[in-house]
Design a protein around this motif. Structure first.
Motif, PDB file in Angstrom:
ATOM      1  N   PHE A   1     -57.839  -4.612 -16.956  1.00 33.04           N
ATOM      2  CA  PHE A   1     -58.194  -4.233 -18.906  1.00 33.04           C
ATOM      3  C   PHE A   1     -58.964  -5.394 -19.333  1.00 33.04           C
ATOM      4  CE2 PHE A   1     -57.743  -3.347 -23.102  1.00 33.04           C
ATOM      5  CZ  PHE A   1     -57.705  -1.727 -23.544  1.00 33.04           C
ATOM      6  N   LEU A   2     -58.791  -6.224 -19.918  1.00 35.47           N
ATOM      7  CA  LEU A   2     -59.101  -7.323 -20.010  1.00 35.47           C
ATOM      8  C   LEU A   2     -60.389  -7.081 -20.134  1.00 35.47           C
ATOM      9  CD1 LEU A   2     -56.146  -9.484 -21.830  1.00 35.47           C
ATOM     10  CD2 LEU A   2     -57.399  -7.807 -23.052  1.00 35.47           C
ATOM     11  N   ARG A   3     -60.661  -7.455 -18.612  1.00 36.40           N
ATOM     12  CA  ARG A   3     -61.664  -7.964 -17.583  1.00 36.40           C
ATOM     13  C   ARG A   3     -62.742  -6.791 -18.251  1.00 36.40           C
ATOM     14  NH1 ARG A   3     -61.082 -12.794 -14.550  1.00 36.40           N
ATOM     15  NH2 ARG A   3     -59.658 -13.118 -14.542  1.00 36.40           N
ATOM     16  N   ASN A   4     -62.779  -5.160 -17.823  1.00 38.19           N
ATOM     17  CA  ASN A   4     -63.369  -4.682 -18.182  1.00 38.19           C
ATOM     18  C   ASN A   4     -64.043  -4.840 -19.335  1.00 38.19           C
ATOM     19  OD1 ASN A   4     -64.649  -1.980 -17.504  1.00 38.19           O
ATOM     20  ND2 ASN A   4     -62.917  -0.809 -18.774  1.00 38.19           N
ATOM     21  N   GLY A  63     -51.580 -16.967 -28.916  1.00 35.53           N
ATOM     22  CA  GLY A  63     -51.796 -15.813 -29.072  1.00 35.53           C
ATOM     23  C   GLY A  63     -52.288 -15.041 -30.536  1.00 35.53           C
ATOM     24  N   VAL A  64     -51.049 -15.218 -31.086  1.00 36.77           N
ATOM     25  CA  VAL A  64     -50.217 -13.675 -32.080  1.00 36.77           C
ATOM     26  C   VAL A  64     -52.540 -14.827 -33.045  1.00 36.77           C
ATOM     27  CG1 VAL A  64     -49.170 -13.898 -34.771  1.00 36.77           C
ATOM     28  CG2 VAL A  64     -48.511 -13.966 -32.205  1.00 36.77           C
ATOM     29  N   SER A  71     -59.212  -8.369 -34.867  1.00 35.39           N
ATOM     30  CA  SER A  71     -58.226  -7.473 -34.802  1.00 35.39           C
ATOM     31  C   SER A  71     -59.757  -6.455 -35.272  1.00 35.39           C
ATOM     32  CB  SER A  71     -57.651  -6.660 -35.046  1.00 35.39           C
ATOM     33  OG  SER A  71     -56.713  -7.337 -36.092  1.00 35.39           O
ATOM     34  N   PRO A  72     -60.401  -6.851 -36.626  1.00 40.28           N
ATOM     35  CA  PRO A  72     -61.017  -6.557 -37.502  1.00 40.28           C
ATOM     36  C   PRO A  72     -62.339  -6.332 -36.972  1.00 40.28           C
ATOM     37  CG  PRO A  72     -60.001  -8.382 -38.402  1.00 40.28           C
ATOM     38  CD  PRO A  72     -59.594  -8.532 -37.233  1.00 40.28           C
ATOM     39  N   LEU A  73     -62.461  -7.217 -35.971  1.00 40.78           N
ATOM     40  CA  LEU A  73     -64.014  -6.658 -35.134  1.00 40.78           C
ATOM     41  C   LEU A  73     -64.192  -5.970 -34.188  1.00 40.78           C
ATOM     42  CD1 LEU A  73     -64.353 -10.883 -34.553  1.00 40.78           C
ATOM     43  CD2 LEU A  73     -64.906  -9.403 -36.284  1.00 40.78           C
ATOM     44  N   ILE A  74     -62.603  -5.483 -33.772  1.00 42.03           N
ATOM     45  CA  ILE A  74     -62.651  -4.256 -32.725  1.00 42.03           C
ATOM     46  C   ILE A  74     -62.790  -2.751 -32.846  1.00 42.03           C
ATOM     47  CG2 ILE A  74     -60.734  -3.812 -30.562  1.00 42.03           C
ATOM     48  CD1 ILE A  74     -59.559  -6.078 -30.820  1.00 42.03           C
ATOM     49  N   GLN A  75     -64.069  -2.280 -32.747  1.00 42.38           N
ATOM     50  CA  GLN A  75     -64.373  -0.935 -33.427  1.00 42.38           C
ATOM     51  C   GLN A  75     -63.516  -0.231 -32.076  1.00 42.38           C
ATOM     52  OE1 GLN A  75     -66.538  -0.518 -35.881  1.00 42.38           O
ATOM     53  NE2 GLN A  75     -65.989  -2.899 -36.176  1.00 42.38           N
ATOM     54  N   ASN A  76     -63.841  -0.133 -30.479  1.00 50.50           N
ATOM     55  CA  ASN A  76     -62.579   0.677 -29.833  1.00 50.50           C
ATOM     56  C   ASN A  76     -61.410   0.925 -29.993  1.00 50.50           C
ATOM     57  OD1 ASN A  76     -61.368   1.653 -27.446  1.00 50.50           O
ATOM     58  ND2 ASN A  76     -63.872   1.724 -26.902  1.00 50.50           N
ATOM     59  N   LYS A  77     -60.971   2.015 -30.714  1.00 49.67           N
ATOM     60  CA  LYS A  77     -60.369   2.475 -30.934  1.00 49.67           C
ATOM     61  C   LYS A  77     -59.057   1.605 -29.726  1.00 49.67           C
ATOM     62  CE  LYS A  77     -60.312   5.379 -34.407  1.00 49.67           C
ATOM     63  NZ  LYS A  77     -59.429   6.091 -35.528  1.00 49.67           N
ATOM     64  N   TYR A  79     -59.168  -0.131 -27.355  1.00 48.59           N
ATOM     65  CA  TYR A  79     -59.378  -1.578 -27.005  1.00 48.59           C
ATOM     66  C   TYR A  79     -58.026  -2.047 -28.251  1.00 48.59           C
ATOM     67  CZ  TYR A  79     -63.114  -1.562 -23.969  1.00 48.59           C
ATOM     68  OH  TYR A  79     -64.041  -1.493 -22.719  1.00 48.59           O
ATOM     69  N   LEU A  80     -58.188  -1.187 -29.365  1.00 48.57           N
ATOM     70  CA  LEU A  80     -57.904  -1.898 -30.373  1.00 48.57           C
ATOM     71  C   LEU A  80     -55.903  -1.678 -30.104  1.00 48.57           C
ATOM     72  CD1 LEU A  80     -57.841  -2.813 -33.327  1.00 48.57           C
ATOM     73  CD2 LEU A  80     -58.495  -0.683 -34.442  1.00 48.57           C
ATOM     74  N   GLU A  81     -55.928  -0.361 -29.864  1.00 51.30           N
ATOM     75  CA  GLU A  81     -55.006  -0.012 -29.841  1.00 51.30           C
ATOM     76  C   GLU A  81     -54.116  -0.948 -28.286  1.00 51.30           C
ATOM     77  OE1 GLU A  81     -51.641   3.680 -27.899  1.00 51.30           O
ATOM     78  OE2 GLU A  81     -54.002   4.300 -28.460  1.00 51.30           O
ATOM     79  N   ALA A  82     -54.718  -1.594 -27.558  1.00 53.73           N
ATOM     80  CA  ALA A  82     -53.884  -1.860 -26.608  1.00 53.73           C
ATOM     81  C   ALA A  82     -53.801  -4.012 -27.483  1.00 53.73           C
ATOM     82  CB  ALA A  82     -55.307  -2.321 -25.721  1.00 53.73           C
ATOM     83  N   ALA A  83     -54.879  -4.136 -28.055  1.00 59.41           N
ATOM     84  CA  ALA A  83     -54.257  -5.888 -28.604  1.00 59.41           C
ATOM     85  C   ALA A  83     -53.446  -5.342 -29.746  1.00 59.41           C
ATOM     86  CB  ALA A  83     -55.848  -5.976 -29.485  1.00 59.41           C
ATOM     87  N   ALA A  84     -53.514  -4.672 -30.461  1.00 53.53           N
ATOM     88  CA  ALA A  84     -51.605  -4.439 -31.201  1.00 53.53           C
ATOM     89  C   ALA A  84     -51.107  -4.308 -30.024  1.00 53.53           C
ATOM     90  CB  ALA A  84     -52.872  -2.792 -31.908  1.00 53.53           C
ATOM     91  N   GLY A  85     -50.751  -4.093 -29.242  1.00 53.62           N
ATOM     92  CA  GLY A  85     -49.755  -3.707 -28.231  1.00 53.62           C
ATOM     93  C   GLY A  85     -49.092  -5.302 -28.044  1.00 53.62           C
ATOM     94  N   ILE A  86     -50.550  -6.342 -27.858  1.00 52.62           N
ATOM     95  CA  ILE A  86     -49.894  -6.960 -27.591  1.00 52.62           C
ATOM     96  C   ILE A  86     -49.695  -8.169 -28.066  1.00 52.62           C
ATOM     97  CG2 ILE A  86     -51.182  -9.671 -26.174  1.00 52.62           C
ATOM     98  CD1 ILE A  86     -53.459  -7.482 -24.303  1.00 52.62           C
ATOM     99  N   LEU A  87     -50.643  -8.125 -29.744  1.00 53.42           N
ATOM    100  CA  LEU A  87     -50.310  -9.487 -30.651  1.00 53.42           C
ATOM    101  C   LEU A  87     -48.437  -8.265 -30.604  1.00 53.42           C
ATOM    102  CD1 LEU A  87     -50.403 -10.129 -32.988  1.00 53.42           C
ATOM    103  CD2 LEU A  87     -51.286  -8.074 -34.928  1.00 53.42           C
ATOM    104  N   ALA A  88     -48.169  -7.120 -31.093  1.00 55.07           N
ATOM    105  CA  ALA A  88     -47.154  -7.197 -31.435  1.00 55.07           C
ATOM    106  C   ALA A  88     -45.910  -8.124 -30.202  1.00 55.07           C
ATOM    107  CB  ALA A  88     -46.468  -5.804 -31.324  1.00 55.07           C
ATOM    108  N   ALA A  89     -46.492  -7.841 -29.115  1.00 57.18           N
ATOM    109  CA  ALA A  89     -45.921  -8.634 -27.843  1.00 57.18           C
ATOM    110  C   ALA A  89     -45.801 -10.300 -28.090  1.00 57.18           C
ATOM    111  CB  ALA A  89     -45.896  -8.464 -26.574  1.00 57.18           C
ATOM    112  N   GLU A  90     -46.735 -10.566 -28.290  1.00 58.70           N
ATOM    113  CA  GLU A  90     -46.791 -12.765 -28.340  1.00 58.70           C
ATOM    114  C   GLU A  90     -46.086 -12.491 -29.932  1.00 58.70           C
ATOM    115  OE1 GLU A  90     -48.247 -14.338 -26.977  1.00 58.70           O
ATOM    116  OE2 GLU A  90     -49.387 -12.948 -25.373  1.00 58.70           O
ATOM    117  N   ALA A  91     -45.784 -11.776 -31.110  1.00 59.19           N
ATOM    118  CA  ALA A  91     -44.991 -11.926 -32.884  1.00 59.19           C
ATOM    119  C   ALA A  91     -43.745 -11.527 -32.115  1.00 59.19           C
ATOM    120  CB  ALA A  91     -45.441 -10.918 -33.349  1.00 59.19           C
ATOM    121  N   TYR A  92     -43.397 -10.853 -31.417  1.00 55.61           N
ATOM    122  CA  TYR A  92     -41.853 -11.218 -30.419  1.00 55.61           C
ATOM    123  C   TYR A  92     -41.589 -12.086 -30.139  1.00 55.61           C
ATOM    124  CZ  TYR A  92     -38.078  -9.522 -28.530  1.00 55.61           C
ATOM    125  OH  TYR A  92     -36.245  -9.244 -27.785  1.00 55.61           O
ATOM    126  N   HIS A  93     -41.987 -12.702 -28.778  1.00 61.56           N
ATOM    127  CA  HIS A  93     -42.137 -13.842 -28.743  1.00 61.56           C
ATOM    128  C   HIS A  93     -42.089 -15.570 -29.563  1.00 61.56           C
ATOM    129  CE1 HIS A  93     -44.290 -12.034 -24.848  1.00 61.56           C
ATOM    130  NE2 HIS A  93     -43.057 -11.737 -24.932  1.00 61.56           N
TER     131      HIS A  93
END
Length: 141
Positions: A1-4, A63-64, A71-77, A79-93
């Motif tokens: 996903f990220l490579r794409n 990572g966080v 996040s403010p720079l991501i226009q594609n929803k 990609y933004l949703e994926a980034a938000a999910g990764i942010l949540a996991a990183e913040a939890y860690h």
């Protein structure tokens, strides 16, 4: 996903060293900047439990910060949703690492504070990154 998402900007293998033998490696440079080890000395995040947690404290907060900043720079929803999910996991860690470092006591808290101060010196004059020191009531900040 990220490579794409990165397209032609994606690299086969990042040029970072996450090992503990190179004094010029990523963890070593961060630990040197924080004063955990002398300049020119390797920091091995795999040496013991505390070193591993301090390495995680360095790594997870990067990572966080990266995902929050991007996040403010991501226009594609999508990609933004994926980034938000990764942010949540990183913040939890990051929260769990902070909790364990706090529980390990004053030496771990002081070392984490040095990392926090080093990170804070890079952003601006505000003390946004406050480490994990107890407040006046003895509770974690």
């Amino acid at each position: 996903f990220l490579r794409n998402a990165l397209g032609s900007s994606a690299v086969a293998m990042p040029s970072i060293d996450v090992g503990g033998t190179d004094p010029n490696g990523a963890f070593s440079k961060a630990a040197q900047a924080a004063g955990l080890v002398p300049v020119g000395t390797a920091f091995n995040p795999y040496k013991d439990d505390l070193s591993f947690l301090l390495g995680a404290f360095i790594f997870e907060d990067v990572g966080v910060t990266a995902y929050k900043g991007a996040s403010p720079l991501i226009q594609n929803k999508t990609y933004l949703e994926a980034a938000a999910g990764i942010l949540a996991a990183e913040a939890y860690h990051a929260g769990l690492v902070r909790t364990v470092l706090y529980a390990k006591g004053v030496d771990a808290q002081a070392a984490a504070g040095k990392i926090s101060d080093a990170r804070d010196s890079l952003d601006n004059s505000k003390d946004v990154d406050q480490g994990i020191a107890p407040d006046a009531a003895g509770a974690a900040n």
